[in-house]
Scaffold this motif. Structure first.
Motif: not given
Length: 189
Positions: A52, A58, A55-56
């Motif tokens: 996660q 930047e 994926l998050e």
């Protein structure tokens, strides 16, 4: 680029299974020998958190997501192996794969027809509703859940693997149908 990507993936998965077999073997890793299913489940949760975060991010790390997904895949195969070792729920890697494959086929039949995927005729909402409807039918006991090659056994109150080759998929993608034909021909030779 280049090469047989599906063949490469199968080869790498086979290699990962071998690594897990070695780690969990009698002469393998002492840490692995001490692990219980719940321990590995905890590690898998940690990997999901790391996925996660990737994926998050930047600016994700180069190969970070690949590495974290690989860790989750390793934990999944290891969890199956530990469940096999400890005789939890009749788990086997082949059984898990068969159940996953059958479940997806039941819940998304529009993607596995003789003429090829028909999913373009469905909206995402329609496909999601179909998935949820079949899942609800499974939970209510209205849809058989045993995959092809398995049968329900009242004695164990669950699915058990039959002897012989699996049968019962009434639909294949063209590639799967061709693979099944090739296997049937090779089996006869």
């Amino acid at each position: 680029a280049g090469g047989d990507l599906r063949g490469d993936a199968v080869q790498e998965l086979q290699g990962l299974i071998t690594v897990v077999d070695v780690l969990s073997g009698e002469e393998g890793c002492p840490w692995t020998a001490e692990q219980q299913a719940r321990d590995i489940l905890s590690h898998a949760h940690d990997e999901l958190d790391e996925i996660q975060a990737e994926l998050e991010a930047e600016r994700p790390e180069i190969h970070g997501l690949v590495s974290e997904l690989g860790d989750l895949l390793f934990n999944t195969v290891l969890l199956v192996k530990i469940c096999e070792r400890d005789n939890i729920g009749g788990v086997t890697l082949a059984g898990c794969a068969a159940f996953a494959r059958a479940k997806v086929r039941r819940r998304a039949p529009f993607a596995f027809t003789e003429g090829g995927p028909r999913s373009a005729k469905l909206t995402a909402d329609e496909a999601s509703r179909m998935w949820k409807s079949v899942k609800a039918q499974e939970k209510a006991g209205l849809v058989p859940i045993c995959p092809p090659g398995w049968e329900y056994d009242d004695g164990v109150q669950g699915c058990v693997q039959k002897k012989g080759p699996p049968t019962g998929y009434e639909y294949y993608t063209a590639a799967e149908r061709d693979t099944q034909s090739d296997r049937a021909i090779n089996d006869r030779l």
